[in-house]
Design a protein around this motif. Structure first.
Motif, short mmCIF file in Angstrom:
data_model
loop_
_atom_site.label_atom_id
_atom_site.label_comp_id
_atom_site.label_asym_id
_atom_site.label_seq_id
_atom_site.Cartn_x
_atom_site.Cartn_y
_atom_site.Cartn_z
N ALA A 106 -3.21 -43.32 -0.34
CA ALA A 106 -3.41 -41.96 0.17
C ALA A 106 -2.11 -41.18 0.28
CB ALA A 106 -4.08 -42.02 1.55
N ARG A 107 -0.98 -41.87 0.17
CA ARG A 107 0.33 -41.23 0.35
C ARG A 107 1.09 -41.10 -0.97
NH1 ARG A 107 -1.17 -44.61 4.33
NH2 ARG A 107 -0.83 -43.99 6.51
N LEU A 108 0.49 -41.56 -2.05
CA LEU A 108 1.19 -41.66 -3.33
C LEU A 108 1.65 -40.30 -3.85
CD1 LEU A 108 1.95 -44.10 -5.02
CD2 LEU A 108 -0.06 -43.68 -6.44
N GLY A 109 0.90 -39.26 -3.55
CA GLY A 109 1.25 -37.93 -4.03
C GLY A 109 2.57 -37.42 -3.48
N ASN A 110 3.00 -37.97 -2.35
CA ASN A 110 4.25 -37.54 -1.73
C ASN A 110 5.43 -38.43 -2.10
OD1 ASN A 110 2.97 -35.43 -0.27
ND2 ASN A 110 2.26 -36.92 1.26
N MET A 111 5.19 -39.33 -3.04
CA MET A 111 6.25 -40.27 -3.42
C MET A 111 6.83 -39.90 -4.78
SD MET A 111 4.64 -43.83 -1.96
CE MET A 111 6.25 -44.52 -1.58
N CYS A 112 7.99 -40.48 -5.10
CA CYS A 112 8.68 -40.14 -6.34
C CYS A 112 7.92 -40.68 -7.55
CB CYS A 112 10.12 -40.70 -6.32
SG CYS A 112 10.23 -42.50 -6.45
N SER A 113 8.29 -40.18 -8.72
CA SER A 113 7.58 -40.56 -9.95
C SER A 113 7.72 -42.05 -10.25
CB SER A 113 8.10 -39.74 -11.12
OG SER A 113 9.49 -39.93 -11.31
N THR A 114 8.87 -42.62 -9.92
CA THR A 114 9.09 -44.05 -10.16
C THR A 114 8.15 -44.88 -9.31
OG1 THR A 114 11.43 -43.69 -10.70
CG2 THR A 114 10.77 -45.93 -10.11
N CYS A 115 7.97 -44.51 -8.05
CA CYS A 115 7.06 -45.24 -7.16
C CYS A 115 5.61 -45.09 -7.62
CB CYS A 115 7.22 -44.75 -5.72
SG CYS A 115 8.72 -45.34 -4.91
N ARG A 116 5.27 -43.91 -8.11
CA ARG A 116 3.90 -43.72 -8.59
C ARG A 116 3.63 -44.61 -9.81
NH1 ARG A 116 5.14 -38.24 -7.40
NH2 ARG A 116 5.45 -37.74 -9.62
N GLU A 117 4.65 -44.80 -10.63
CA GLU A 117 4.50 -45.67 -11.79
C GLU A 117 4.41 -47.14 -11.36
OE1 GLU A 117 7.04 -46.92 -15.81
OE2 GLU A 117 7.51 -45.07 -14.74
N ARG A 118 5.18 -47.51 -10.34
CA ARG A 118 5.18 -48.89 -9.87
C ARG A 118 3.90 -49.25 -9.13
NH1 ARG A 118 11.33 -48.95 -7.31
NH2 ARG A 118 12.44 -49.57 -9.22
N GLU A 123 14.89 -43.57 -2.45
CA GLU A 123 14.61 -42.17 -2.11
C GLU A 123 14.22 -42.07 -0.63
OE1 GLU A 123 14.87 -39.51 -3.95
OE2 GLU A 123 15.42 -40.51 -5.84
N GLU A 124 14.85 -41.12 0.09
CA GLU A 124 14.62 -41.01 1.53
C GLU A 124 13.16 -40.75 1.87
OE1 GLU A 124 16.58 -41.73 4.03
OE2 GLU A 124 18.16 -42.31 2.62
N GLY A 125 12.51 -39.90 1.08
CA GLY A 125 11.10 -39.60 1.35
C GLY A 125 10.22 -40.83 1.22
N CYS A 126 10.48 -41.63 0.21
CA CYS A 126 9.71 -42.86 -0.01
C CYS A 126 10.01 -43.88 1.08
CB CYS A 126 10.01 -43.43 -1.38
SG CYS A 126 9.54 -42.33 -2.74
N LYS A 127 11.26 -43.97 1.49
CA LYS A 127 11.64 -44.91 2.55
C LYS A 127 10.94 -44.55 3.86
CE LYS A 127 16.09 -45.88 2.83
NZ LYS A 127 17.56 -45.68 2.77
#
Length: 420
Positions: free
Chosen positions: A184-196, A209-213
């Protein structure tokens, strides 16, 4: 003028003693743990790192120096040391020896990343590799080896963080819980995290990335999903560290940046060398040998950045060795003396002394100024008067005292003075 490539650094002659000092300490500690050196090539087939390091890691996705050789084969400069050691373990049938196989390496590694304090695009690692031992005792052993190095160097301000990321089976359950939380939070994460997210959600916890952390700080904890075997393994590691009076912190957010880790992972971290303060990191990688083409074999080890270690020692005002200085400087003051100087130098070197002599045809005062600048302990003076009297002048540079010593007894006299 051709400049040095970005992210690389020359080790100049006046600085090389630091490297010799550090390398001497790590080699000596490895020797006390009965660990022998292995040397692997600077470049390997790219497939080795794709299979071993993992195609969801930053190293493989962003940082490898990869090229095609003249035969059209894809080669990569080693971005880390462990995969090459695993390949050597298989290819040279080291698994057929009595186990464990305990190895260390000192090697350059190459990563195309933003240069930062102590981390260059070409940097150097000291690494430990234990193969064939599945017990948690091996995990404790390699952690103790790293700690012994820091203790030997006088580094006391380090934090040891440990975690367990489990085996493939219990990590499967954890990945499901992690994906449920992150979905549910994936949209707010970086492109690398979305791929992972689909390929390897555990790697998301390693994002810088601070937002992902901020999102992952409240994610499910892997320790809550360990199977009985992995939980017992982790508890044994903690208990043995307690029994060895080693301070540590269980940090459930440590996952390390490479796909091959299983069960134990750990880091030694300093606050003295910037935000990315990890000086040493490692853990267990029981599946690596099988991943790169061998039969299943347990393994555990660590990597330690030498540039970061030197930076840490200097930030704490700790010794990084002493700049080299000659025991003896020979000052020839005439043409005949210049033919004597190399003969005398070789005789003293054969006794184990570090000896330098004038090869610039300097005058008397410039030679003494130079001897003082390079830190010579003693200066041997050979002039016309010394040649006539069959003697040498020997000056102690620390006290300023000078004596005339007969040529025939000069070697023994100088050796005794130097104290070798």
């Amino acid at each position: 003028m051709i400049n040095i490539p970005k992210g690389t650094k020359d080790v100049l002659p006046k600085e090389s003693y630091k490297w010799h000092f550090i390398e001497g300490v790590v080699r000596e500690v490895a020797k006390t743990f009965c660990v022998n050196e292995i040397r692997t090539p600077t470049f390997e087939h790219t497939e080795l790192f794709l299979r071993g390091v993992g195609d969801t890691t930053d190293i493989v996705n962003k940082e490898m120096y990869t090229f095609d050789d003249k035969g059209g084969r894809s080669m990569t400069l080693k971005p880390e040391g462990t995969a090459g050691v695993a390949r050597a373990f298989i290819e040279n049938s080291l698994y057929g020896n009595t186990q464990p196989t305990k190895m260390y390496y000192i090697t350059p590694v190459f990563r195309y990343e933003k240069p930062q304090a102590g981390r260059l695009r070409e940097h150097h690692q000291f690494g430990i590799e234990y193969y064939g031992a599945d017990s948690a005792a091996a995990d404790v052993e390699v952690i103790m080896l790293a700690k012994t190095i820091f203790d030997r160097l006088g580094v006391g301000k380090l934090s040891l963080n440990i975690n367990s990321i489990g085996c493939p089976q219990c990590r499967k359950n954890y990945n499901e819980a992690l994906k449920s939380y992150l979905g549910a939070r994936l949209g707010n994460m970086c492109s690398t995290c979305r791929e992972r997210f689909e390929k390897n959600p555990l790697r998301i916890l390693d994002c810088k990335e601070e937002g992902c952390k901020e999102i992952t700080k409240d994610a499910p904890v892997v320790l809550d999903y360990l199977c009985d075997d992995c939980k017992s393994h982790h508890e044994y590691v903690c208990a043995q560290l307690d029994s060895c009076s080693v301070e540590y912190k269980v940090n459930p957010h440590i996952v390390r940046g490479l796909d091959y880790y299983t069960k134990t992972v750990f880091e030694f971290v300093s606050e003295n060398i910037g935000a990315q303060g990890t000086v040493c990191g490692g853990g267990r990688y029981n599946g690596l040998v099988e991943q790169v083409g061998g039969k299943p074999c347990p393994a555990v080890g660590f990597g330690m950045g030498l540039e970061r270690l030197i930076l840490l020692l200097e930030s704490l005002d700790l010794s990084v060795g002493k700049e080299y200085a000659p025991d003896v400087y020979i000052a020839p003051l005439c043409d005949k003396a210049r033919s004597i100087a190399p003969v005398l130098a070789n005789e003293l070197r054969a006794k184990g002394l570090a000896v330098d002599y004038d090869i610039m045809n300097r005058g008397f005062k410039p030679q003494f100024k130079y001897a003082d600048k390079i830190g010579a302990k003693f200066v041997v003076i050979i002039g016309e008067d010394e040649i006539a009297s069959q003697s040498y002048g020997v000056k102690d540079m620390s006290s300023g005292m000078q004596e005339q010593v007969a040529k025939d007894s000069a070697i023994d006299y100088i050796v005794a003075k130097v104290g070798r």
